[in-house]
Design a protein around this motif. Sequence first.
Motif, PDB file in Angstrom:
ATOM      1  N   GLN A 181       0.815  -1.095  -0.074  1.00 56.59           N
ATOM      2  CA  GLN A 181       0.007   0.028   0.076  1.00 56.59           C
ATOM      3  C   GLN A 181       0.926   1.351  -0.061  1.00 56.59           C
ATOM      4  O   GLN A 181       1.897   1.450   0.555  1.00 56.59           O
ATOM      5  CB  GLN A 181      -0.812   0.021   1.294  1.00 56.59           C
ATOM      6  CG  GLN A 181      -1.626  -1.075   1.304  1.00 56.59           C
ATOM      7  CD  GLN A 181      -3.021  -1.081   0.129  1.00 56.59           C
ATOM      8  OE1 GLN A 181      -3.308   0.005  -0.419  1.00 56.59           O
ATOM      9  NE2 GLN A 181      -3.395  -1.934  -0.430  1.00 56.59           N
ATOM     10  N   PRO A 182       0.361   2.379  -0.719  1.00 59.47           N
ATOM     11  CA  PRO A 182      -0.562   2.185  -1.711  1.00 59.47           C
ATOM     12  C   PRO A 182      -0.309   1.618  -2.841  1.00 59.47           C
ATOM     13  O   PRO A 182       0.602   1.632  -3.550  1.00 59.47           O
ATOM     14  CB  PRO A 182      -0.739   3.696  -1.907  1.00 59.47           C
ATOM     15  CG  PRO A 182       0.686   4.388  -1.617  1.00 59.47           C
ATOM     16  CD  PRO A 182       1.169   3.715  -0.679  1.00 59.47           C
ATOM     17  N   MET A 183      -1.467   0.924  -3.438  1.00 52.91           N
ATOM     18  CA  MET A 183      -1.184   0.370  -4.562  1.00 52.91           C
ATOM     19  C   MET A 183      -1.612   1.361  -6.072  1.00 52.91           C
ATOM     20  O   MET A 183      -2.966   1.087  -5.992  1.00 52.91           O
ATOM     21  CB  MET A 183      -1.798  -1.059  -4.604  1.00 52.91           C
ATOM     22  CG  MET A 183      -1.783  -1.979  -5.884  1.00 52.91           C
ATOM     23  SD  MET A 183      -0.292  -2.521  -6.576  1.00 52.91           S
ATOM     24  CE  MET A 183      -0.042  -3.662  -5.556  1.00 52.91           C
ATOM     25  N   ASN A 184      -1.129   2.100  -6.538  1.00 49.53           N
ATOM     26  CA  ASN A 184      -1.415   2.905  -7.488  1.00 49.53           C
ATOM     27  C   ASN A 184      -0.366   2.995  -8.641  1.00 49.53           C
ATOM     28  O   ASN A 184       0.594   2.319  -8.442  1.00 49.53           O
ATOM     29  CB  ASN A 184      -1.751   4.350  -6.799  1.00 49.53           C
ATOM     30  CG  ASN A 184      -0.530   4.838  -5.936  1.00 49.53           C
ATOM     31  OD1 ASN A 184       0.592   4.468  -6.378  1.00 49.53           O
ATOM     32  ND2 ASN A 184      -0.912   5.746  -5.126  1.00 49.53           N
ATOM     33  N   LEU A 185      -0.553   3.963  -9.682  1.00 55.01           N
ATOM     34  CA  LEU A 185       0.438   4.153 -10.665  1.00 55.01           C
ATOM     35  C   LEU A 185       1.807   4.347 -10.238  1.00 55.01           C
ATOM     36  O   LEU A 185       2.586   3.768 -10.735  1.00 55.01           O
ATOM     37  CB  LEU A 185      -0.103   5.071 -11.520  1.00 55.01           C
ATOM     38  CG  LEU A 185       0.568   5.181 -13.242  1.00 55.01           C
ATOM     39  CD1 LEU A 185       0.767   3.833 -13.689  1.00 55.01           C
ATOM     40  CD2 LEU A 185       0.068   6.512 -13.970  1.00 55.01           C
ATOM     41  N   PRO A 190       9.455   2.701 -11.217  1.00 48.42           N
ATOM     42  CA  PRO A 190      10.895   2.577 -10.575  1.00 48.42           C
ATOM     43  C   PRO A 190      11.600   3.745 -10.393  1.00 48.42           C
ATOM     44  O   PRO A 190      11.346   4.648 -11.192  1.00 48.42           O
ATOM     45  CB  PRO A 190      11.607   1.413 -11.434  1.00 48.42           C
ATOM     46  CG  PRO A 190      11.076   1.468 -12.798  1.00 48.42           C
ATOM     47  CD  PRO A 190       9.314   1.994 -12.678  1.00 48.42           C
ATOM     48  N   LYS A 191      12.412   3.894  -9.490  1.00 45.39           N
ATOM     49  CA  LYS A 191      13.015   4.917  -9.423  1.00 45.39           C
ATOM     50  C   LYS A 191      14.469   4.654  -9.980  1.00 45.39           C
ATOM     51  O   LYS A 191      15.441   3.722  -9.927  1.00 45.39           O
ATOM     52  CB  LYS A 191      13.617   5.400  -7.876  1.00 45.39           C
ATOM     53  CG  LYS A 191      14.453   6.478  -7.610  1.00 45.39           C
ATOM     54  CD  LYS A 191      14.798   6.703  -6.254  1.00 45.39           C
ATOM     55  CE  LYS A 191      15.419   7.835  -6.290  1.00 45.39           C
ATOM     56  NZ  LYS A 191      15.922   8.150  -4.543  1.00 45.39           N
ATOM     57  N   PHE A 192      14.728   5.667 -11.257  1.00 44.65           N
ATOM     58  CA  PHE A 192      15.842   5.265 -12.034  1.00 44.65           C
ATOM     59  C   PHE A 192      17.112   6.006 -11.746  1.00 44.65           C
ATOM     60  O   PHE A 192      17.387   6.918 -12.038  1.00 44.65           O
ATOM     61  CB  PHE A 192      15.486   5.598 -13.470  1.00 44.65           C
ATOM     62  CG  PHE A 192      14.264   4.913 -14.349  1.00 44.65           C
ATOM     63  CD1 PHE A 192      14.469   3.843 -14.661  1.00 44.65           C
ATOM     64  CD2 PHE A 192      13.048   5.680 -14.200  1.00 44.65           C
ATOM     65  CE1 PHE A 192      13.466   3.084 -15.289  1.00 44.65           C
ATOM     66  CE2 PHE A 192      11.876   4.963 -14.949  1.00 44.65           C
ATOM     67  CZ  PHE A 192      12.306   3.657 -15.351  1.00 44.65           C
TER      68      PHE A 192
END
Length: 539
Positions: free
Chosen positions: A191-195, A200-202
């Motif tokens: 959670q939260p499960m959203n866009l 990912p963090k590039f």
Amino acid sequence: MNDLSTVETKHYISWPILALMCFVTVIGFDDLIYNFKNQGMGVITSWILMLFLYVIPYSLMVGQLGSIFNHEGGGLSSWIRGTNGEFLGYFTAWTYWAASIPYVVDTANSVVVGIGWAITGSSKFQDAISNSQFALWTLLTFAVFILVQSRFKRSLELLSMIGGIAMFGMTVLFVIMSISSLALGGHIATQPMNLGAIIPKFDLKYLTTVGLLIYAVNGCELIAPFVTKMKKPQTEFPKSMLMLVGMTAFLTIFGSFSLGIFFNAHHLPNDLKMNGSYYAFQALGQQYHVGNLFMYLFAWTEVFYLIALLAVLLDAMTRMLISDTGERYMPKLLRKTNAAGLPVNGYLLTCVLSGFILLLGIFLPDMNDIFNWLLNLNGIISPGVTCWIFYAFMRVRKNPVKYPSSYVFIKNDKLAWLVGFWALAVTAIATAFGIAPQDVTEFSSTWWYELIINIVAITVLIGLGAILPLITRRENKYGQAFSRGQWVIMITLVVVAVIVGVYLGGSALANRGVLIVIEALLALFLIWLVGRRHLEVKN
């Protein structure tokens, strides 16, 4: 005698069958776990990018290379040999073999872990043994299966195929039942499960994990010889690869989402790579109120599959190397076979190098660190070897008249070459960044030690392949590579290095550094011996 000639009806492989054959070699449940640990829910985006920007062109390039070199069996070394000559073909075969060493060590480790779960139903076995005992169990596993594979090879190949299909079935079962559990009142742990959760963090850490993604999806080259066995490869092979991508997309995207149902992607267990598969099926069983049933089914499936896979790998990789490189570059000692035709010294070399890899990792803090390090080492070496595929493709498209093919990926040669260069660049960059350690605190003593042994392992595994032709040249010139005295000196140094390494096997970085220095000096001495012009004779 009958003068009428019989017409043999050629048996063709249909494109759906080829897609299924390739799928079993490409992706598995453990691949989902490993990359979920590295990137969390953001791995969903990474899988999508990998599939469309990497897997599709990769698999289609393999199709063309397999079609061109079908007369040589379509092996990777034959592709390089056909485009760059004998020595580079040998060196490709060596690097492909060397890349298998960390893989078989990792597989043997997984067998030990799997047996522990299959018997105890938990990680108690791992908690009860030390690093040295873990290494001993792994080496014992090697010894047993080198003996077993020679007697039951065909049965084990069949078992590995059945196990691979069963493993795929367990993975699909997990995905379907995980998503279905939400309809039965289950909730999503992440959670939260959203866009935002799946982006990912590039950053630098992300780049160090790309190699393991490539490691997860490579293997398409194994089906290359079957391209010419299709009735219409030009139209059917792309269909087969699109089916492969579709199945892989379903498994990776929905599989990663399913893991997010049972694991909070923001706070994952430290031992997820080693035990995550068992935790996942354990959680699935609890959700459906059947206890550890699913976990035991998965554990025994994993054990039998890995046992068969290990035995076949130990045999196939050694035979491939010895037979593919021939007399010109491989020393007589390694080409020697017993009465049953088995390359016994080749098996011994496999065990020695596997033991060397285990020795490097044995001084890590615990079993989980050893498992993670071996896995991440695969994420360096395996993508590095995959670079050969794209290099061969670029050479082929540079001179298309010389390399005709029944299947062509992208008719425009310049565009095809650029796509090959793109894949080569991505893979090479991922390999380079993969050398940086993962799963440990950055710049800690363990981080520095893992960085050192990553470099040492790669140097030894690849560098030995460059030394063997020099040893063969000495054999051809002197009749034997080394005198009896030189062999005694080398073996003594190896034994002393191992004893000193075990004695200094504390946790201090200084002690580990001493071990690395000893091993480096030993390697330099061996190289010096190889370069000696004169040999003190003899018998």
